[in-house]
Scaffold this motif. Structure first.
Motif, PDB file in Angstrom:
ATOM      1  N   THR A   1     144.675  86.251  25.701  1.00 12.39           N
ATOM      2  CA  THR A   1     144.846  84.863  25.282  1.00 12.39           C
ATOM      3  C   THR A   1     144.541  84.692  23.802  1.00 12.39           C
ATOM      4  O   THR A   1     144.920  83.689  23.202  1.00 12.39           O
ATOM      5  N   GLY A   2     143.825  85.648  23.219  1.00 12.33           N
ATOM      6  CA  GLY A   2     143.427  85.520  21.825  1.00 12.33           C
ATOM      7  C   GLY A   2     142.223  84.631  21.634  1.00 12.33           C
ATOM      8  O   GLY A   2     141.788  84.399  20.508  1.00 12.33           O
ATOM      9  N   ARG A   3     141.642  84.123  22.723  1.00 12.06           N
ATOM     10  CA  ARG A   3     140.483  83.236  22.603  1.00 12.06           C
ATOM     11  C   ARG A   3     139.198  84.047  22.523  1.00 12.06           C
ATOM     12  O   ARG A   3     139.134  85.182  22.965  1.00 12.06           O
ATOM     13  N   SER A   4     138.192  83.440  21.948  1.00 12.96           N
ATOM     14  CA  SER A   4     136.925  84.125  21.727  1.00 12.96           C
ATOM     15  C   SER A   4     136.300  84.573  23.038  1.00 12.96           C
ATOM     16  O   SER A   4     136.390  83.877  24.056  1.00 12.96           O
ATOM     17  N   GLN A   5     135.662  85.737  23.007  1.00 20.73           N
ATOM     18  CA  GLN A   5     134.924  86.243  24.159  1.00 20.73           C
ATOM     19  C   GLN A   5     133.416  86.021  24.009  1.00 20.73           C
ATOM     20  O   GLN A   5     132.644  86.428  24.871  1.00 20.73           O
ATOM     21  N   GLU A   6     133.010  85.360  22.931  1.00 18.11           N
ATOM     22  CA  GLU A   6     131.609  85.008  22.743  1.00 18.11           C
ATOM     23  C   GLU A   6     131.373  83.671  23.440  1.00 18.11           C
ATOM     24  O   GLU A   6     132.069  82.690  23.168  1.00 18.11           O
ATOM     25  N   PRO A   7     130.414  83.603  24.362  1.00 17.67           N
ATOM     26  CA  PRO A   7     130.249  82.412  25.206  1.00 17.67           C
ATOM     27  C   PRO A   7     130.130  81.096  24.447  1.00 17.67           C
ATOM     28  O   PRO A   7     130.779  80.111  24.803  1.00 17.67           O
ATOM     29  N   ARG A   8     129.321  81.064  23.398  1.00 12.49           N
ATOM     30  CA  ARG A   8     129.134  79.807  22.686  1.00 12.49           C
ATOM     31  C   ARG A   8     130.410  79.403  21.953  1.00 12.49           C
ATOM     32  O   ARG A   8     130.825  78.238  21.986  1.00 12.49           O
ATOM     33  N   ALA A   9     131.056  80.385  21.317  1.00 14.40           N
ATOM     34  CA  ALA A   9     132.297  80.096  20.596  1.00 14.40           C
ATOM     35  C   ALA A   9     133.412  79.696  21.559  1.00 14.40           C
ATOM     36  O   ALA A   9     134.218  78.807  21.263  1.00 14.40           O
ATOM     37  N   ARG A  10     133.468  80.344  22.720  1.00 10.09           N
ATOM     38  CA  ARG A  10     134.502  80.020  23.708  1.00 10.09           C
ATOM     39  C   ARG A  10     134.324  78.596  24.227  1.00 10.09           C
ATOM     40  O   ARG A  10     135.303  77.854  24.413  1.00 10.09           O
ATOM     41  N   PHE A  11     133.094  78.204  24.495  1.00 10.02           N
ATOM     42  CA  PHE A  11     132.806  76.845  24.953  1.00 10.02           C
ATOM     43  C   PHE A  11     133.275  75.816  23.929  1.00 10.02           C
ATOM     44  O   PHE A  11     133.968  74.846  24.266  1.00 10.02           O
ATOM     45  N   ALA A  12     132.925  76.040  22.660  1.00 12.15           N
ATOM     46  CA  ALA A  12     133.336  75.127  21.599  1.00 12.15           C
ATOM     47  C   ALA A  12     134.861  75.079  21.471  1.00 12.15           C
ATOM     48  O   ALA A  12     135.457  74.006  21.264  1.00 12.15           O
TER      49      ALA A  12
END
Length: 280
Positions: free
Chosen positions: A8-19
């Motif tokens: 998907t190209g989306r962040s795999q870092e939990p905080r960044a993904r949430f934002a």
């Protein structure tokens, strides 16, 4: 090596993904922060901070957003993952946070400040502000610290034994009401079946942990490590002989401390004597 990313190209870092998810959902609805606040509640600046990764917000806010967007519990799940993510802490704490999250038991002694698991949000904010950093950094670290406290919740929460120096309890917050709330919190948390609180009195004499704080973490396998820290740095001690030496010092301090019942009585007395905010 660059970080691996999903298709998907989306962040795999939990905080960044949430934002990121928060931003995408709002933009799909073509809403401004003010318009979102009008629909859901809360201040629009909170939603801005959440999308920038400066704040995680609270569970009530996230549930309200899930309801508004019709996303089930997707945002709440991402929020929980972000809360539990050790990488949101400063790098030197990452390994400690991971060990703390899986500990079978924890022992702590602190001679200068309360352990993070015992702090109210206001105590944490004042302490982290005194250590420097921008307002956004302080808020992020405070959110992370409050999230850590869930380790003491639930049926299978590990036993936590904390020895607090009387000097720590004599160094109150600037705001009298916030200090009373901190003392009340100590009384409440000491009533939990998995928490044992000791107060080391003035006059107990010199001891082997005068200039450091130490936390012992025992894993489910029975292995114990110690994390020692001062105002500027922390170190994880894994060598068995060094851990045993620190434990002997800790045991000597516990022997000199007030027992749990007397410690709770002492904190209640401090609470009775603590000044209240003047009436207006």
């Amino acid at each position: 090596m660059p970080q691996r990313r999903a298709i998907t190209g989306r962040s795999q870092e939990p905080r960044a993904r949430f934002a990121e998810e928060l931003r995408l959902l709002r933009e799909e609805r073509q809403l401004t922060f003010r318009a979102l606040a009008a629909q859901v509640g809360w201040d629009p600046t909170l939603f801005s901070k959440m999308e920038k990764g400066q704040s995680l917000g609270g569970p009530e806010t996230v549930v309200a957003l899930d309801t508004f967007y019709g996303t089930g519990d997707k945002l709440l799940t991402l929020w929980e993952l972000a809360k539990a993510d050790p990488t949101q802490f400063k790098e030197r704490y990452w390994q400690y946070m991971s060990l703390e999250a899986g500990a079978a038991s924890m022992w702590h002694f602190g001679g200068s400040v309360l352990h993070g698991l015992l702090q109210t949000r206001e105590y944490a904010m004042e302490l982290l502000t005194a250590g420097g950093g921008t307002r956004d950094e302080v808020e992020q670290q405070t959110d992370a610290r409050m999230g850590r406290q869930s380790v003491l919740d639930g049926e299978y929460a590990p036993p936590f034994r904390a020895i607090v120096s009387e000097a720590v309890l004599s160094n109150s917050l600037r705001d009298a009401q916030q200090w009373r709330q901190q003392l009340e919190h100590l009384v409440e948390i000491s009533e939990r079946p998995n928490v044992t609180l000791y107060v080391l009195p003035f006059g107990a004499g010199l001891h082997g942990l005068m200039d450091i704080a130490v936390t012992f973490l025992r894993s489910p396998s029975g292995r114990t490590v110690a994390y020692v820290e001062n105002a500027v740095q922390g170190e994880l001690i894994e060598e068995a002989s060094k851990v045993e030496d620190l434990q002997r010092r800790y045991d000597a301090i516990r022997d000199a401390a007030r027992n749990p019942a007397a410690s709770r009585k002492f904190i209640l007395q401090m609470l009775e004597e603590a000044p209240c905010e003047p009436s207006t």
